[in-house]
Design a protein around this motif. Structure first.
Motif, PDB file in Angstrom:
ATOM      1  N   VAL A  76      54.592  34.399  29.081  1.00 11.73           N
ATOM      2  CA  VAL A  76      54.744  34.861  27.710  1.00 11.73           C
ATOM      3  C   VAL A  76      53.354  35.236  27.221  1.00 11.73           C
ATOM      4  CG1 VAL A  76      55.396  34.214  25.371  1.00 11.73           C
ATOM      5  CG2 VAL A  76      56.720  33.356  27.307  1.00 11.73           C
ATOM      6  N   GLU A  77      53.169  36.478  26.799  1.00 15.92           N
ATOM      7  CA  GLU A  77      51.852  36.916  26.341  1.00 15.92           C
ATOM      8  C   GLU A  77      51.700  36.640  24.850  1.00 15.92           C
ATOM      9  OE1 GLU A  77      48.866  40.769  26.329  1.00 15.92           O
ATOM     10  OE2 GLU A  77      50.946  41.051  26.887  1.00 15.92           O
ATOM     11  N   LEU A 132      59.928  24.775  26.327  1.00 16.66           N
ATOM     12  CA  LEU A 132      60.888  25.830  26.673  1.00 16.66           C
ATOM     13  C   LEU A 132      60.591  26.504  27.999  1.00 16.66           C
ATOM     14  CD1 LEU A 132      60.939  27.531  23.159  1.00 16.66           C
ATOM     15  CD2 LEU A 132      62.515  25.787  24.030  1.00 16.66           C
ATOM     16  N   LEU A 133      59.369  26.316  28.524  1.00 17.79           N
ATOM     17  CA  LEU A 133      58.965  27.001  29.745  1.00 17.79           C
ATOM     18  C   LEU A 133      58.994  26.047  30.930  1.00 17.79           C
ATOM     19  CD1 LEU A 133      55.852  28.971  28.429  1.00 17.79           C
ATOM     20  CD2 LEU A 133      58.118  29.888  28.904  1.00 17.79           C
ATOM     21  N   PRO A 134      59.660  26.421  32.012  1.00 18.08           N
ATOM     22  CA  PRO A 134      59.588  25.594  33.223  1.00 18.08           C
ATOM     23  C   PRO A 134      58.128  25.461  33.661  1.00 18.08           C
ATOM     24  CG  PRO A 134      61.240  27.323  33.440  1.00 18.08           C
ATOM     25  CD  PRO A 134      60.474  27.604  32.180  1.00 18.08           C
ATOM     26  N   SER A 135      57.826  24.434  34.403  1.00 15.52           N
ATOM     27  CA  SER A 135      56.437  24.147  34.757  1.00 15.52           C
ATOM     28  C   SER A 135      55.754  25.281  35.514  1.00 15.52           C
ATOM     29  CB  SER A 135      56.366  22.866  35.580  1.00 15.52           C
ATOM     30  OG  SER A 135      57.120  23.014  36.762  1.00 15.52           O
ATOM     31  N   GLU A 136      56.503  26.094  36.235  1.00 15.36           N
ATOM     32  CA  GLU A 136      55.878  27.186  36.980  1.00 15.36           C
ATOM     33  C   GLU A 136      55.631  28.428  36.116  1.00 15.36           C
ATOM     34  OE1 GLU A 136      60.308  27.831  37.461  1.00 15.36           O
ATOM     35  OE2 GLU A 136      58.996  26.090  37.538  1.00 15.36           O
ATOM     36  N   LYS A 137      56.056  28.392  34.885  1.00 11.98           N
ATOM     37  CA  LYS A 137      55.833  29.512  33.975  1.00 11.98           C
ATOM     38  C   LYS A 137      54.554  29.271  33.186  1.00 11.98           C
ATOM     39  CE  LYS A 137      59.689  31.312  35.237  1.00 11.98           C
ATOM     40  NZ  LYS A 137      59.726  32.374  36.186  1.00 11.98           N
ATOM     41  N   PHE A 138      53.991  30.340  32.705  1.00 10.07           N
ATOM     42  CA  PHE A 138      52.703  30.253  32.066  1.00 10.07           C
ATOM     43  C   PHE A 138      52.678  31.026  30.755  1.00 10.07           C
ATOM     44  CE2 PHE A 138      52.056  29.878  36.584  1.00 10.07           C
ATOM     45  CZ  PHE A 138      51.204  28.798  36.684  1.00 10.07           C
ATOM     46  N   VAL A 139      51.661  30.735  29.986  1.00 10.54           N
ATOM     47  CA  VAL A 139      51.339  31.537  28.820  1.00 10.54           C
ATOM     48  C   VAL A 139      50.265  32.509  29.278  1.00 10.54           C
ATOM     49  CG1 VAL A 139      50.305  31.521  26.529  1.00 10.54           C
ATOM     50  CG2 VAL A 139      51.925  29.740  27.170  1.00 10.54           C
ATOM     51  N   GLN A 140      50.444  33.759  28.961  1.00  2.00           N
ATOM     52  CA  GLN A 140      49.465  34.780  29.332  1.00  2.00           C
ATOM     53  C   GLN A 140      48.588  35.071  28.133  1.00  2.00           C
ATOM     54  OE1 GLN A 140      50.842  38.284  31.446  1.00  2.00           O
ATOM     55  NE2 GLN A 140      49.587  39.554  30.131  1.00  2.00           N
ATOM     56  N   GLY A 141      47.300  34.968  28.335  1.00  2.00           N
ATOM     57  CA  GLY A 141      46.369  35.310  27.271  1.00  2.00           C
ATOM     58  C   GLY A 141      46.393  36.807  27.033  1.00  2.00           C
ATOM     59  N   GLY A 142      46.246  37.194  25.815  1.00  2.00           N
ATOM     60  CA  GLY A 142      46.195  38.616  25.498  1.00  2.00           C
ATOM     61  C   GLY A 142      44.899  39.229  25.975  1.00  2.00           C
ATOM     62  N   ASN A 171      38.919  26.588  29.483  1.00  2.00           N
ATOM     63  CA  ASN A 171      39.494  25.309  29.081  1.00  2.00           C
ATOM     64  C   ASN A 171      41.016  25.277  29.167  1.00  2.00           C
ATOM     65  OD1 ASN A 171      36.929  24.322  28.476  1.00  2.00           O
ATOM     66  ND2 ASN A 171      37.019  25.151  26.404  1.00  2.00           N
ATOM     67  N   ARG A 172      41.607  26.351  29.643  1.00  2.00           N
ATOM     68  CA  ARG A 172      43.066  26.441  29.662  1.00  2.00           C
ATOM     69  C   ARG A 172      43.598  26.887  31.022  1.00  2.00           C
ATOM     70  NH1 ARG A 172      40.549  27.831  25.114  1.00  2.00           N
ATOM     71  NH2 ARG A 172      41.328  26.929  23.185  1.00  2.00           N
ATOM     72  N   THR A 173      42.863  26.611  32.081  1.00  2.00           N
ATOM     73  CA  THR A 173      43.225  27.132  33.396  1.00  2.00           C
ATOM     74  C   THR A 173      44.536  26.590  33.942  1.00  2.00           C
ATOM     75  OG1 THR A 173      41.851  25.465  34.474  1.00  2.00           O
ATOM     76  CG2 THR A 173      40.861  27.633  34.075  1.00  2.00           C
ATOM     77  N   SER A 174      44.983  25.420  33.477  1.00  2.00           N
ATOM     78  CA  SER A 174      46.218  24.864  34.020  1.00  2.00           C
ATOM     79  C   SER A 174      47.473  25.588  33.547  1.00  2.00           C
ATOM     80  CB  SER A 174      46.325  23.373  33.681  1.00  2.00           C
ATOM     81  OG  SER A 174      46.476  23.203  32.290  1.00  2.00           O
ATOM     82  N   TRP A 175      47.383  26.292  32.425  1.00  2.00           N
ATOM     83  CA  TRP A 175      48.579  26.947  31.910  1.00  2.00           C
ATOM     84  C   TRP A 175      48.372  28.382  31.486  1.00  2.00           C
ATOM     85  CZ3 TRP A 175      47.835  28.459  26.898  1.00  2.00           C
ATOM     86  CH2 TRP A 175      46.921  27.746  26.125  1.00  2.00           C
ATOM     87  N   LEU A 176      47.156  28.854  31.501  1.00  2.00           N
ATOM     88  CA  LEU A 176      46.886  30.225  31.068  1.00  2.00           C
ATOM     89  C   LEU A 176      46.816  31.127  32.281  1.00  2.00           C
ATOM     90  CD1 LEU A 176      46.247  31.920  28.520  1.00  2.00           C
ATOM     91  CD2 LEU A 176      43.842  31.473  28.974  1.00  2.00           C
ATOM     92  N   LYS A 177      47.528  32.211  32.212  1.00  2.41           N
ATOM     93  CA  LYS A 177      47.567  33.160  33.321  1.00  2.41           C
ATOM     94  C   LYS A 177      46.757  34.374  32.966  1.00  2.41           C
ATOM     95  CE  LYS A 177      51.004  35.258  36.239  1.00  2.41           C
ATOM     96  NZ  LYS A 177      52.402  35.482  36.424  1.00  2.41           N
ATOM     97  N   TYR A 216      41.650  32.950  17.416  1.00  4.93           N
ATOM     98  CA  TYR A 216      42.587  33.296  18.491  1.00  4.93           C
ATOM     99  C   TYR A 216      42.838  32.082  19.385  1.00  4.93           C
ATOM    100  CZ  TYR A 216      44.580  34.995  22.754  1.00  4.93           C
ATOM    101  OH  TYR A 216      45.397  35.141  23.841  1.00  4.93           O
ATOM    102  N   ALA A 217      41.789  31.355  19.745  1.00  2.00           N
ATOM    103  CA  ALA A 217      41.945  30.187  20.611  1.00  2.00           C
ATOM    104  C   ALA A 217      42.861  29.150  19.959  1.00  2.00           C
ATOM    105  CB  ALA A 217      40.580  29.587  20.930  1.00  2.00           C
ATOM    106  N   ARG A 218      42.709  28.932  18.672  1.00  2.00           N
ATOM    107  CA  ARG A 218      43.588  27.991  17.960  1.00  2.00           C
ATOM    108  C   ARG A 218      45.041  28.474  17.994  1.00  2.00           C
ATOM    109  NH1 ARG A 218      38.982  27.355  14.878  1.00  2.00           N
ATOM    110  NH2 ARG A 218      39.499  29.004  13.418  1.00  2.00           N
ATOM    111  N   GLU A 219      45.252  29.768  17.780  1.00  2.00           N
ATOM    112  CA  GLU A 219      46.618  30.307  17.832  1.00  2.00           C
ATOM    113  C   GLU A 219      47.197  30.181  19.235  1.00  2.00           C
ATOM    114  OE1 GLU A 219      46.636  34.322  16.412  1.00  2.00           O
ATOM    115  OE2 GLU A 219      46.330  33.720  14.341  1.00  2.00           O
ATOM    116  N   LEU A 220      46.396  30.457  20.237  1.00  2.00           N
ATOM    117  CA  LEU A 220      46.846  30.360  21.621  1.00  2.00           C
ATOM    118  C   LEU A 220      47.320  28.939  21.923  1.00  2.00           C
ATOM    119  CD1 LEU A 220      47.020  31.941  24.307  1.00  2.00           C
ATOM    120  CD2 LEU A 220      44.691  31.171  24.771  1.00  2.00           C
TER     121      LEU A 220
END
Length: 76
Positions: free
Chosen positions: A4-5, A42-52, A70-76, A28-32
């Protein structure tokens, strides 16, 4: 859906009226983080948040690596 971007070219938001002229990379970082927290259940563990992506403002482009670092575990 792979990810999800959260926004695209956020550095231009203040020019098109979607953000205040003082909108910054820290904003932006706070919103992210806020969106990630809201979406995590709502997202299965293999899904990620995509940074804009950033387009044109050096303060955003220069901050992109720090935002991602600081967000490498979930940011794609």
């Amino acid at each position: 859906v792979e990810s999800v971007e959260i926004g695209n070219e956020q550095d231009l938001f203040s020019e098109n009226g979607f953000r205040s002229p003082s909108y910054s990379p820290d904003d932006y970082a706070r919103e992210l983080d806020m969106y990630r927290e809201a979406l995590a259940p709502l997202l299965p563990s293999e899904k990620f948040v995509q940074g804009g992506t950033f387009c044109c403002k050096s303060q955003f482009e220069d901050a992109q690596a720090a935002i991602a670092q600081n967000r490498t575990s979930w940011l794609k």
